[in-house]
Design a protein around this motif. Structure first.
Motif: not given
Length: 131
Positions: A34-47
């Protein structure tokens, strides 16, 4: 297979760069993003196998976990082939903290990611004898 009930979470100053590195060096597979503002990552899940590590961008009030990995800390991930995994991590430029070693009960090694967080990979599966 039941879903994991313990899910580590790390924040990075450059979460997108960290995700790319974790995929390349450690074989993580992107499960959610889930992308955040200004190219940030709001939430990611890596398996990683049947486990997940959540990743997000640092922001005011939520500092990066940079350097999380004093001796005896970090995230341990079970892999099928420690030697092959070690070679992949080394080729991708991971900082090797502890060389691949045989411990009798496991074959494992330790590295730091691009922001200095400790990761440990090996064949030891603590729950293998359960259930």
């Amino acid at each position: 297979m039941q879903p994991p009930t313990v899910i580590p979470w790390r924040t990075y100053d450059d979460a997108n760069g960290a995700i790319a590195f974790l995929e390349s060096a450690f074989g993580a597979e992107r499960h959610a993003y889930q992308a955040g503002e200004n190219g940030s990552v709001e939430h990611a899940e890596l398996r990683f196998g049947n486990g997940i590590v959540m990743v997000g961008s640092s922001k005011p009030g939520l500092a990066a976990t940079r350097g999380a990995g004093a001796p005896g800390t970090g995230i341990y991930i079970v892999v099928d082939d420690a030697a092959a995994h070690y070679a992949r991590a080394q080729a991708a430029g991971a900082e090797i903290v502890s060389e691949l070693r045989d411990l009798g009960y496991s074959r494992e090694y330790s590295v730091r990611d691009l922001e200095g967080n400790a990761w440990h990979f090996g064949i030891y599966q603590p729950l293998a004898g359960d259930g």
